[in-house]
Scaffold this motif. Structure first.
Motif, PDB file in Angstrom:
ATOM      1  N   PRO A  14     -75.903-123.809  24.426  1.00 31.00           N
ATOM      2  CA  PRO A  14     -75.926-122.449  24.985  1.00 31.00           C
ATOM      3  C   PRO A  14     -75.032-121.491  24.212  1.00 31.00           C
ATOM      4  O   PRO A  14     -75.419-120.356  23.934  1.00 31.00           O
ATOM      5  N   ASP A  15     -73.818-121.965  23.879  1.00 31.74           N
ATOM      6  CA  ASP A  15     -72.918-121.101  23.121  1.00 31.74           C
ATOM      7  C   ASP A  15     -73.512-120.746  21.761  1.00 31.74           C
ATOM      8  O   ASP A  15     -73.389-119.626  21.285  1.00 31.74           O
ATOM      9  N   ALA A  16     -74.146-121.705  21.127  1.00 33.40           N
ATOM     10  CA  ALA A  16     -74.752-121.457  19.819  1.00 33.40           C
ATOM     11  C   ALA A  16     -75.873-120.430  19.926  1.00 33.40           C
ATOM     12  O   ALA A  16     -76.021-119.566  19.058  1.00 33.40           O
ATOM     13  N   ALA A  17     -76.674-120.519  20.986  1.00 36.73           N
ATOM     14  CA  ALA A  17     -77.774-119.572  21.165  1.00 36.73           C
ATOM     15  C   ALA A  17     -77.238-118.154  21.378  1.00 36.73           C
ATOM     16  O   ALA A  17     -77.745-117.190  20.793  1.00 36.73           O
ATOM     17  N   LEU A  18     -76.217-118.031  22.218  1.00 33.96           N
ATOM     18  CA  LEU A  18     -75.635-116.715  22.479  1.00 33.96           C
ATOM     19  C   LEU A  18     -74.943-116.163  21.233  1.00 33.96           C
ATOM     20  O   LEU A  18     -75.037-114.966  20.940  1.00 33.96           O
ATOM     21  N   ALA A  19     -74.252-117.032  20.502  1.00 41.03           N
ATOM     22  CA  ALA A  19     -73.579-116.588  19.283  1.00 41.03           C
ATOM     23  C   ALA A  19     -74.591-116.130  18.236  1.00 41.03           C
ATOM     24  O   ALA A  19     -74.374-115.135  17.535  1.00 41.03           O
ATOM     25  N   ALA A  20     -75.700-116.841  18.112  1.00 42.62           N
ATOM     26  CA  ALA A  20     -76.736-116.455  17.154  1.00 42.62           C
ATOM     27  C   ALA A  20     -77.350-115.116  17.539  1.00 42.62           C
ATOM     28  O   ALA A  20     -77.631-114.272  16.671  1.00 42.62           O
ATOM     29  N   TYR A  21     -77.561-114.916  18.820  1.00 43.84           N
ATOM     30  CA  TYR A  21     -78.110-113.648  19.316  1.00 43.84           C
ATOM     31  C   TYR A  21     -77.174-112.494  18.959  1.00 43.84           C
ATOM     32  O   TYR A  21     -77.598-111.468  18.422  1.00 43.84           O
ATOM     33  N   LEU A  22     -75.878-112.671  19.235  1.00 47.21           N
ATOM     34  CA  LEU A  22     -74.915-111.615  18.953  1.00 47.21           C
ATOM     35  C   LEU A  22     -74.750-111.391  17.450  1.00 47.21           C
ATOM     36  O   LEU A  22     -74.536-110.266  17.000  1.00 47.21           O
ATOM     37  N   SER A  23     -74.872-112.459  16.665  1.00 45.23           N
ATOM     38  CA  SER A  23     -74.772-112.318  15.210  1.00 45.23           C
ATOM     39  C   SER A  23     -75.922-111.481  14.663  1.00 45.23           C
ATOM     40  O   SER A  23     -75.718-110.595  13.818  1.00 45.23           O
ATOM     41  N   GLU A  24     -77.121-111.745  15.146  1.00 42.46           N
ATOM     42  CA  GLU A  24     -78.264-110.954  14.694  1.00 42.46           C
ATOM     43  C   GLU A  24     -78.143-109.505  15.149  1.00 42.46           C
ATOM     44  O   GLU A  24     -78.468-108.573  14.396  1.00 42.46           O
ATOM     45  N   LEU A  25     -77.659-109.310  16.362  1.00 43.79           N
ATOM     46  CA  LEU A  25     -77.478-107.957  16.879  1.00 43.79           C
ATOM     47  C   LEU A  25     -76.436-107.216  16.051  1.00 43.79           C
ATOM     48  O   LEU A  25     -76.611-106.028  15.728  1.00 43.79           O
ATOM     49  N   THR A  26     -75.359-107.886  15.695  1.00 46.65           N
ATOM     50  CA  THR A  26     -74.314-107.267  14.875  1.00 46.65           C
ATOM     51  C   THR A  26     -74.875-106.763  13.549  1.00 46.65           C
ATOM     52  O   THR A  26     -74.532-105.683  13.075  1.00 46.65           O
ATOM     53  N   ALA A  27     -75.762-107.561  12.951  1.00 45.94           N
ATOM     54  CA  ALA A  27     -76.353-107.173  11.665  1.00 45.94           C
ATOM     55  C   ALA A  27     -77.257-105.961  11.795  1.00 45.94           C
ATOM     56  O   ALA A  27     -77.467-105.232  10.808  1.00 45.94           O
ATOM     57  N   ARG A  28     -77.791-105.711  12.980  1.00 45.03           N
ATOM     58  CA  ARG A  28     -78.742-104.614  13.162  1.00 45.03           C
ATOM     59  C   ARG A  28     -78.072-103.312  13.589  1.00 45.03           C
ATOM     60  O   ARG A  28     -78.665-102.239  13.461  1.00 45.03           O
ATOM     61  N   LEU A  29     -76.861-103.381  14.111  1.00 45.83           N
ATOM     62  CA  LEU A  29     -76.170-102.170  14.552  1.00 45.83           C
ATOM     63  C   LEU A  29     -75.573-101.449  13.351  1.00 45.83           C
ATOM     64  O   LEU A  29     -74.859-102.047  12.546  1.00 45.83           O
ATOM     65  N   ARG A  30     -75.845-100.160  13.234  1.00 45.63           N
ATOM     66  CA  ARG A  30     -75.315 -99.348  12.144  1.00 45.63           C
ATOM     67  C   ARG A  30     -74.581 -98.155  12.726  1.00 45.63           C
ATOM     68  O   ARG A  30     -75.108 -97.449  13.575  1.00 45.63           O
ATOM     69  N   GLY A  31     -73.364 -97.951  12.231  1.00 46.63           N
ATOM     70  CA  GLY A  31     -72.583 -96.837  12.729  1.00 46.63           C
ATOM     71  C   GLY A  31     -71.104 -97.099  12.538  1.00 46.63           C
ATOM     72  O   GLY A  31     -70.704 -98.069  11.884  1.00 46.63           O
ATOM     73  N   PRO A  32     -70.255 -96.237  13.095  1.00 45.17           N
ATOM     74  CA  PRO A  32     -68.806 -96.407  12.952  1.00 45.17           C
ATOM     75  C   PRO A  32     -68.343 -97.764  13.471  1.00 45.17           C
ATOM     76  O   PRO A  32     -68.825 -98.246  14.499  1.00 45.17           O
ATOM     77  N   ARG A  33     -67.419 -98.366  12.765  1.00 46.20           N
ATOM     78  CA  ARG A  33     -66.975 -99.724  13.086  1.00 46.20           C
ATOM     79  C   ARG A  33     -66.422 -99.832  14.500  1.00 46.20           C
ATOM     80  O   ARG A  33     -66.731-100.783  15.231  1.00 46.20           O
ATOM     81  N   ARG A  34     -65.586 -98.892  14.903  1.00 46.15           N
ATOM     82  CA  ARG A  34     -64.977 -98.989  16.226  1.00 46.15           C
ATOM     83  C   ARG A  34     -66.019 -98.865  17.335  1.00 46.15           C
ATOM     84  O   ARG A  34     -65.946 -99.569  18.341  1.00 46.15           O
ATOM     85  N   ARG A  35     -66.975 -97.965  17.139  1.00 46.31           N
ATOM     86  CA  ARG A  35     -68.003 -97.805  18.159  1.00 46.31           C
ATOM     87  C   ARG A  35     -68.874 -99.060  18.241  1.00 46.31           C
ATOM     88  O   ARG A  35     -69.255 -99.504  19.318  1.00 46.31           O
ATOM     89  N   ARG A  36     -69.211 -99.636  17.089  1.00 50.60           N
ATOM     90  CA  ARG A  36     -69.984-100.877  17.093  1.00 50.60           C
ATOM     91  C   ARG A  36     -69.213-102.005  17.769  1.00 50.60           C
ATOM     92  O   ARG A  36     -69.784-102.794  18.523  1.00 50.60           O
ATOM     93  N   ALA A  37     -67.906-102.091  17.490  1.00 50.92           N
ATOM     94  CA  ALA A  37     -67.088-103.138  18.097  1.00 50.92           C
ATOM     95  C   ALA A  37     -67.050-102.986  19.618  1.00 50.92           C
ATOM     96  O   ALA A  37     -67.120-103.985  20.354  1.00 50.92           O
TER      97      ALA A  37
END
Length: 224
Positions: A14-37
């Motif tokens: 489960p942790d791996a699935a959630l981490a993979a989801y968030l990793s892919e989402l991180t790669a797709r978000l574009r914008g200021p670093r603080r706002r993305r964080a």
């Protein structure tokens, strides 16, 4: 804690699935670093709570993680839902930087090419520094974009994210043209080499690099 689990610090499925989801989402978000964080922190917490709620309701951890991910939507859909917010944040931050650093670049050219502008009037100033009209246009565009994407939206027409990015690209292009023009004018003027010229050229070259980066990023955000 949920945030610790989702960050992928354990080896459970489960942790791996959630981490993979968030990793892919991180790669797709574009914008200021603080706002993305901030967005990612909020989503991470939400995913953790959603998964834990389903585990508490009796679902196995694997199915709970899958259900939480399905509730949030695909990484592409989630990224698109935040794209407007991130675009506005990027436009406002970038334009504010151009406004703040503009005088720091312009003052060196002013001192180099027209050290006493108050003595000869506006016509002489424009003759010495012909990019003054471009500067005025850029300042007007910057002010309009900031005003129509901030608190003044209550009284002014709102600028949508795409137009805000277009305005940011235009401002960067005007700065690029202005800096290239000033460097060219100096190189063709035959003026003797001076330390002040090196400072002015270095300042313009720095802003040229920043303008090119801004145009590339803004264009990429407009056409993901």
């Amino acid at each position: 804690m949920a945030e610790h689990r989702i960050a992928g610090t354990t080896d459970t499925q489960p942790d791996a699935a959630l981490a993979a989801y968030l990793s892919e989402l991180t790669a797709r978000l574009r914008g200021p670093r603080r706002r993305r964080a901030a967005i990612l922190t909020e989503l991470r917490d939400g995913l953790g709570h959603a998964a834990e709620d389903r585990i508490a309701a009796g679902l196995p951890p694997e199915r709970a993680a899958a259900a939480a991910i399905a509730q949030f939507g695909t990484p592409q859909a989630v990224a698109e839902s935040f794209s407007g917010e991130l675009a506005i944040a990027y436009a406002r931050r970038t334009i504010a930087c151009f406004i703040a650093t503009g005088p720091l670049v312009g003052v060196w050219w002013l001192l180099l090419l027209h050290p006493s502008p108050w003595r000869t009037g506006l016509i002489a100033l424009v003759a010495a520094i012909p990019v003054v009209p471009l500067i005025l246009i850029a300042v007007a565009a910057a002010g309009a974009t900031l005003a129509t994407t901030g608190r003044l939206m209550r009284w002014l027409p709102e600028t949508n994210p795409r137009r805000a990015l277009t305005g940011t690209t235009a401002i960067a292009a005007l700065c690029l043209i202005g800096d290239l023009t000033m460097i060219t004018i100096y190189l063709l003027s035959g003026m003797p080499a001076r330390p002040l010229a090196a400072v002015a050229i270095a300042a313009s070259l720095t802003r040229i690099a920043s303008s090119i980066t801004t145009m590339r990023h803004a264009t990429g955000m407009r056409h993901p």
